[in-house]
Design a protein around this motif. Structure first.
Motif, PDB file in Angstrom:
ATOM      1  N   MET A 185       0.939  -1.258   0.082  1.00 25.62           N
ATOM      2  CA  MET A 185       0.262   0.051  -0.054  1.00 25.62           C
ATOM      3  C   MET A 185       0.857   1.062  -0.051  1.00 25.62           C
ATOM      4  SD  MET A 185      -2.594  -1.268   3.134  1.00 25.62           S
ATOM      5  CE  MET A 185      -4.267  -0.283   2.609  1.00 25.62           C
ATOM      6  N   LYS A 186       0.643   2.204  -0.960  1.00 27.11           N
ATOM      7  CA  LYS A 186       1.492   3.218  -1.029  1.00 27.11           C
ATOM      8  C   LYS A 186       0.417   4.469  -0.708  1.00 27.11           C
ATOM      9  CE  LYS A 186       2.638   7.046  -3.562  1.00 27.11           C
ATOM     10  NZ  LYS A 186       2.137   8.175  -4.323  1.00 27.11           N
ATOM     11  N   PHE A 187       1.065   5.318   0.179  1.00 23.76           N
ATOM     12  CA  PHE A 187       0.311   6.621   0.430  1.00 23.76           C
ATOM     13  C   PHE A 187       0.864   7.706  -0.268  1.00 23.76           C
ATOM     14  CE2 PHE A 187      -1.403   3.239   3.163  1.00 23.76           C
ATOM     15  CZ  PHE A 187      -2.734   3.458   2.976  1.00 23.76           C
ATOM     16  N   GLY A 188       0.455   8.699  -0.952  1.00 21.11           N
ATOM     17  CA  GLY A 188       1.221   9.748  -1.569  1.00 21.11           C
ATOM     18  C   GLY A 188       1.016  11.095  -0.509  1.00 21.11           C
ATOM     19  N   GLY A 189       1.884  12.021  -0.792  1.00 19.12           N
ATOM     20  CA  GLY A 189       2.057  13.204  -0.028  1.00 19.12           C
ATOM     21  C   GLY A 189       0.744  13.761   0.685  1.00 19.12           C
ATOM     22  N   THR A 190      -0.266  14.078  -0.063  1.00 17.87           N
ATOM     23  CA  THR A 190      -1.587  14.433   0.396  1.00 17.87           C
ATOM     24  C   THR A 190      -2.116  13.179   1.687  1.00 17.87           C
ATOM     25  OG1 THR A 190      -2.166  14.907  -1.672  1.00 17.87           O
ATOM     26  CG2 THR A 190      -3.424  15.820   0.083  1.00 17.87           C
TER      27      THR A 190
ATOM     28  N   ALA B 169      -0.062  11.346 -17.033  1.00 19.82           N
ATOM     29  CA  ALA B 169      -1.026  11.395 -16.260  1.00 19.82           C
ATOM     30  C   ALA B 169      -0.273  11.405 -14.830  1.00 19.82           C
ATOM     31  CB  ALA B 169      -1.899  10.239 -16.678  1.00 19.82           C
ATOM     32  N   LYS B 170      -0.322  12.320 -14.032  1.00 19.27           N
ATOM     33  CA  LYS B 170       0.475  12.778 -12.967  1.00 19.27           C
ATOM     34  C   LYS B 170      -0.004  11.893 -11.846  1.00 19.27           C
ATOM     35  CE  LYS B 170       2.191  15.666  -9.561  1.00 19.27           C
ATOM     36  NZ  LYS B 170       1.316  16.414  -8.333  1.00 19.27           N
ATOM     37  N   ILE B 171      -1.096  11.204 -11.747  1.00 14.78           N
ATOM     38  CA  ILE B 171      -1.290  10.310 -10.763  1.00 14.78           C
ATOM     39  C   ILE B 171      -0.680   8.976 -10.672  1.00 14.78           C
ATOM     40  CG2 ILE B 171      -3.126   9.094 -12.229  1.00 14.78           C
ATOM     41  CD1 ILE B 171      -4.889   8.835  -9.880  1.00 14.78           C
ATOM     42  N   LEU B 172       0.215   8.901 -11.824  1.00 13.43           N
ATOM     43  CA  LEU B 172       1.254   7.496 -11.734  1.00 13.43           C
ATOM     44  C   LEU B 172       2.432   8.152 -12.248  1.00 13.43           C
ATOM     45  CD1 LEU B 172      -1.023   4.792 -13.641  1.00 13.43           C
ATOM     46  CD2 LEU B 172      -0.206   4.793 -10.857  1.00 13.43           C
TER      47      LEU B 172
ATOM     48  N   TRP C 206      -2.726   4.693  -3.070  1.00 10.78           N
ATOM     49  CA  TRP C 206      -3.458   5.807  -2.366  1.00 10.78           C
ATOM     50  C   TRP C 206      -3.057   6.926  -2.523  1.00 10.78           C
ATOM     51  CZ3 TRP C 206      -7.837   3.715   0.365  1.00 10.78           C
ATOM     52  CH2 TRP C 206      -8.149   2.623   0.623  1.00 10.78           C
ATOM     53  N   THR C 207      -4.242   7.869  -3.256  1.00  8.42           N
ATOM     54  CA  THR C 207      -3.839   9.205  -3.339  1.00  8.42           C
ATOM     55  C   THR C 207      -4.997  10.093  -2.941  1.00  8.42           C
ATOM     56  OG1 THR C 207      -3.113  10.777  -4.978  1.00  8.42           O
ATOM     57  CG2 THR C 207      -4.352   8.723  -5.699  1.00  8.42           C
ATOM     58  N   ASP C 208      -5.063  11.355  -3.870  1.00 16.71           N
ATOM     59  CA  ASP C 208      -6.160  12.364  -3.194  1.00 16.71           C
ATOM     60  C   ASP C 208      -7.285  12.244  -4.266  1.00 16.71           C
ATOM     61  OD1 ASP C 208      -4.750  13.316  -5.336  1.00 16.71           O
ATOM     62  OD2 ASP C 208      -4.245  15.197  -4.147  1.00 16.71           O
ATOM     63  N   ILE C 209      -7.389  11.250  -5.169  1.00 13.26           N
ATOM     64  CA  ILE C 209      -8.218  11.445  -6.089  1.00 13.26           C
ATOM     65  C   ILE C 209      -8.944   9.945  -6.375  1.00 13.26           C
ATOM     66  CG2 ILE C 209      -6.875  11.131  -8.137  1.00 13.26           C
ATOM     67  CD1 ILE C 209      -8.664  13.290  -9.769  1.00 13.26           C
ATOM     68  N   ASP C 210     -10.057   9.633  -6.832  1.00 15.04           N
ATOM     69  CA  ASP C 210     -10.793   8.411  -6.904  1.00 15.04           C
ATOM     70  C   ASP C 210     -10.393   7.527  -8.051  1.00 15.04           C
ATOM     71  OD1 ASP C 210     -11.977  10.286  -8.592  1.00 15.04           O
ATOM     72  OD2 ASP C 210     -14.260   9.314  -8.291  1.00 15.04           O
ATOM     73  N   GLY C 211      -9.118   7.738  -8.109  1.00 15.86           N
ATOM     74  CA  GLY C 211      -8.611   6.536  -9.634  1.00 15.86           C
ATOM     75  C   GLY C 211      -8.222   7.367 -10.554  1.00 15.86           C
ATOM     76  N   LEU C 212      -7.717   7.040 -11.613  1.00 14.76           N
ATOM     77  CA  LEU C 212      -7.406   7.572 -12.852  1.00 14.76           C
ATOM     78  C   LEU C 212      -8.469   8.083 -13.622  1.00 14.76           C
ATOM     79  CD1 LEU C 212      -4.350   6.884 -14.848  1.00 14.76           C
ATOM     80  CD2 LEU C 212      -6.449   7.273 -16.217  1.00 14.76           C
ATOM     81  N   HIS C 213      -8.353   9.307 -13.964  1.00 16.50           N
ATOM     82  CA  HIS C 213      -9.467   9.986 -14.581  1.00 16.50           C
ATOM     83  C   HIS C 213      -9.243   9.867 -16.158  1.00 16.50           C
ATOM     84  CE1 HIS C 213     -12.105  12.215 -11.417  1.00 16.50           C
ATOM     85  NE2 HIS C 213     -11.342  11.285 -11.229  1.00 16.50           N
ATOM     86  N   ASN C 214     -10.410  10.211 -16.847  1.00 18.72           N
ATOM     87  CA  ASN C 214     -10.199  10.235 -18.309  1.00 18.72           C
ATOM     88  C   ASN C 214      -9.508  11.279 -19.041  1.00 18.72           C
ATOM     89  OD1 ASN C 214     -12.546  11.902 -17.753  1.00 18.72           O
ATOM     90  ND2 ASN C 214     -13.128  11.813 -19.739  1.00 18.72           N
ATOM     91  N   ASN C 215      -9.308  12.247 -18.212  1.00 18.25           N
ATOM     92  CA  ASN C 215      -8.503  13.467 -18.913  1.00 18.25           C
ATOM     93  C   ASN C 215      -7.930  14.123 -17.431  1.00 18.25           C
ATOM     94  OD1 ASN C 215      -7.655  15.598 -20.488  1.00 18.25           O
ATOM     95  ND2 ASN C 215      -9.499  15.521 -21.516  1.00 18.25           N
ATOM     96  N   ASP C 216      -6.901  15.028 -17.709  1.00 22.71           N
ATOM     97  CA  ASP C 216      -6.190  15.925 -16.575  1.00 22.71           C
ATOM     98  C   ASP C 216      -7.184  16.730 -15.633  1.00 22.71           C
ATOM     99  OD1 ASP C 216      -4.640  17.159 -14.936  1.00 22.71           O
ATOM    100  OD2 ASP C 216      -2.749  17.030 -16.223  1.00 22.71           O
ATOM    101  N   PRO C 217      -7.476  16.110 -14.569  1.00 22.89           N
ATOM    102  CA  PRO C 217      -8.590  17.063 -13.810  1.00 22.89           C
ATOM    103  C   PRO C 217      -8.222  18.360 -13.269  1.00 22.89           C
ATOM    104  CG  PRO C 217      -7.661  15.388 -12.463  1.00 22.89           C
ATOM    105  CD  PRO C 217      -7.051  15.053 -13.863  1.00 22.89           C
ATOM    106  N   ARG C 218      -6.770  18.574 -13.533  1.00 21.72           N
ATOM    107  CA  ARG C 218      -6.207  19.951 -13.030  1.00 21.72           C
ATOM    108  C   ARG C 218      -6.582  20.890 -14.231  1.00 21.72           C
ATOM    109  NH1 ARG C 218      -0.356  18.044 -12.429  1.00 21.72           N
ATOM    110  NH2 ARG C 218      -1.048  17.021 -14.301  1.00 21.72           N
ATOM    111  N   ILE C 219      -6.709  20.494 -15.258  1.00 23.83           N
ATOM    112  CA  ILE C 219      -7.129  21.317 -16.614  1.00 23.83           C
ATOM    113  C   ILE C 219      -8.545  21.157 -17.218  1.00 23.83           C
ATOM    114  CG2 ILE C 219      -6.201  21.799 -19.125  1.00 23.83           C
ATOM    115  CD1 ILE C 219      -3.431  20.519 -17.875  1.00 23.83           C
TER     116      ILE C 219
END
Ligand code: ADP
Ligand code: ASP
Ligand code: MG
Length: 433
Positions: free
Chosen positions: A1-6, A250-253, A214-227
């Motif tokens: 289990m990996k937990f990211g910065g947030t 895709a920054k999530i990975l 484990w990160t701060d979003i519910d999985g890999l999204h279909n496009n960059d949610p920051r943009i």
């Protein structure tokens, strides 16, 4: 289990991890630095390079205050508070020591490692305070890269199993993401965002049932949610699709973190610590259904075009061109050829001048900086029709510098000027989903 910065970003977040990690089966927990820490350590290194001692003091004070607050909120027993403050002082003293000597890239890497060392030590202390048994497993003892900066998979496997055997009936192991040693034994790292890579390397080494990121979003999204607005999580991805999305931005990975999992066929699950029951994304060897899956973008590319009449009907021309890049250890991302010209992109322009110098022997060379690869991932096998027209229709108002189709069954890539990235991502979102 990996937990990211947030996911480890505050005392409360660290407390929230306990019910997730303290459940039955044996687990290895990989932590990133608390959010903002690695960036602050980068800034500290900049001050150390420039010997800006005033700024350095402010930055170290900031680090001190941030962590004092965390310690204050995390621990309740006197002993743990004392141990945690001692630990913080040790790490801050370590950073301060570098003001005395010449500061080089090696020292910088030792500084950058402090964030993961701190977060894991704090979690371990917290587990002790909670009377939950766990073992702190130092990544610097088992995570190693070779001269080409590739992970030493056999060494990693051997060292992890040695430690785990030593603590035979222990259920919970805690270790640092991102940090490693290089072939000289010096402290090094797996590049920014590298904790994901640590997790998949460990998962592959121990043949885990599953790797969870484990990160701060519910999985890999279909496009960059920051943009782009109104993106959604993709629930299932094949290893190949995920690898392309990670590599193309895709920054999530982390760019290469899918590869160890794919090699050992270990499913990777992306989960949200803020919403632990959300489905997330599962990445596995299950073939993807017929579809356009997701879009990612990779910035800071340089496009190089070599135009030469010598290329016409000639063989050996492309080999000679590629050899130039090989000599300067510069990977090529995207390539597109015609009878008399070849265009390609590079990410690392450290040796751009030398490369151009050599390429000019072949013909006319044109260079465009500030380019972005837009990568559309899906199932684009040779028998498929209609996808290209939908993509180009969505982009009808955007100038395209390069196109790559057919290189991979999973990927159609386009190169645009970085100023047009947002417009391209938004237009594709509208047109394709
Ligand atoms: P962590 O610190 O947990 O490693 P990161 O910030 O590295 O987290 O990665 C998660 C972030 O990646 C998300 O908050 C989101 O803004 C960004 N992101 C970029 N592209 C995507 C995508 N396609 N799907 C999901 N998140 C993405
Ligand atoms: N802490 C490192 C970074 O910020 C590694 C990671 O978070 O994955 O890049
Ligand atoms: Mg990350």
């Amino acid at each position: 289990m990996k937990f990211g910065g947030t996911s480890v970003g505050s005392a409360q977040r660290i407390k929230n991890l306990v019910p997730l990690i303290n459940k039955g089966e044996q687990k290895i927990v990989v932590l990133s630095a608390m959010s903002g820490t690695t960036n602050l350590l980068v800034d500290i290194s900049v001050s150390l390079y420039s010997k800006d001692l005033l700024k350095l003091k402010q930055q170290i004070d900031e680090l001190d205050q941030r962590y004092k607050k965390v310690i204050d909120e995390l621990f309740s027993k006197k002993d743990s508070i004392i141990s945690a403050n001692e630990l913080l002082a040790e790490h801050l003293n370590f950073i301060n020591l570098f003001t005395l000597d010449l500061f080089t890239a090696n020292e910088e890497k030792a500084i950058l490692a402090q964030g993961e060392l701190l977060s894991t030590a704090l979690l371990h202390l917290y587990m002790i305070e909670q009377n939950i048994s766990s073992v702190l497993m130092p990544a610097l003892e088992f995570m190693r890269i070779d001269e080409s900066e590739e992970p030493e998979v056999l060494f990693i496997k051997k060292m992890i199993s040695k430690t785990m055997e030593q603590f035979g009936d222990e259920n919970l192991f805690i270790t640092q993401g991102y940090i490693c040693r290089n072939s000289f034994g010096e402290i090094d790292n797996l590049k920014r965002g590298g904790s994901d890579y640590t997790a998949t390397l460990i998962g592959a080494a121990v043949n885990a049932a599953e790797i969870q990121i484990w990160t701060d979003i519910d999985g890999l999204h279909n496009n960059d949610p920051r943009i782009v607005e109104k993106t959604f999580a993709v629930t299932e991805l094949s290893f190949d699709e995920a690898a392309e999305l990670a590599y193309f931005g895709a920054k999530i990975l982390h760019p290469t973190c899918v590869l160890p999992a794919k090699k050992e066929n270990i499913p990777v699950r992306l989960l949200n610590t803020m919403q632990p029951t959300a489905t997330g994304t599962i990445i596995s060897n299950k073939p993807a259904p017929d579809r356009i899956t997701a879009i990612a973008a990779k910035d800071n590319l340089t496009a190089i075009k070599i135009k030469s009449a010598r290329m016409l009907l000639a063989y050996g021309f492309l080999r000679a061109v590629f050899e130039v890049f090989e000599r300067y250890k510069t990977p090529i991302d995207m390539i597109s050829t015609s009878e008399v010209a070849v265009s390609l992109t590079i990410d690392n322009d450290k040796h751009l001048e030398e490369i151009i110098g050599e390429l000019e022997q072949f013909g006319l060379v044109e260079v465009d900086k500030n380019q972005t690869i837009i990568c559309i991932v899906g199932t684009f096998g040779a028998d498929k029709q209609g996808y290209a027209s939908r993509i180009f229709d969505s982009l009808k108002n955007i100038p395209i510098r390069m196109i790559s189709y057919g290189g991979s069954e999973n990927n159609i890539s386009l190169l645009v000027n970085s100023d047009l990235k947002k417009k391209a991502l938004v237009s594709l979102n509208k047109g394709l989903f």
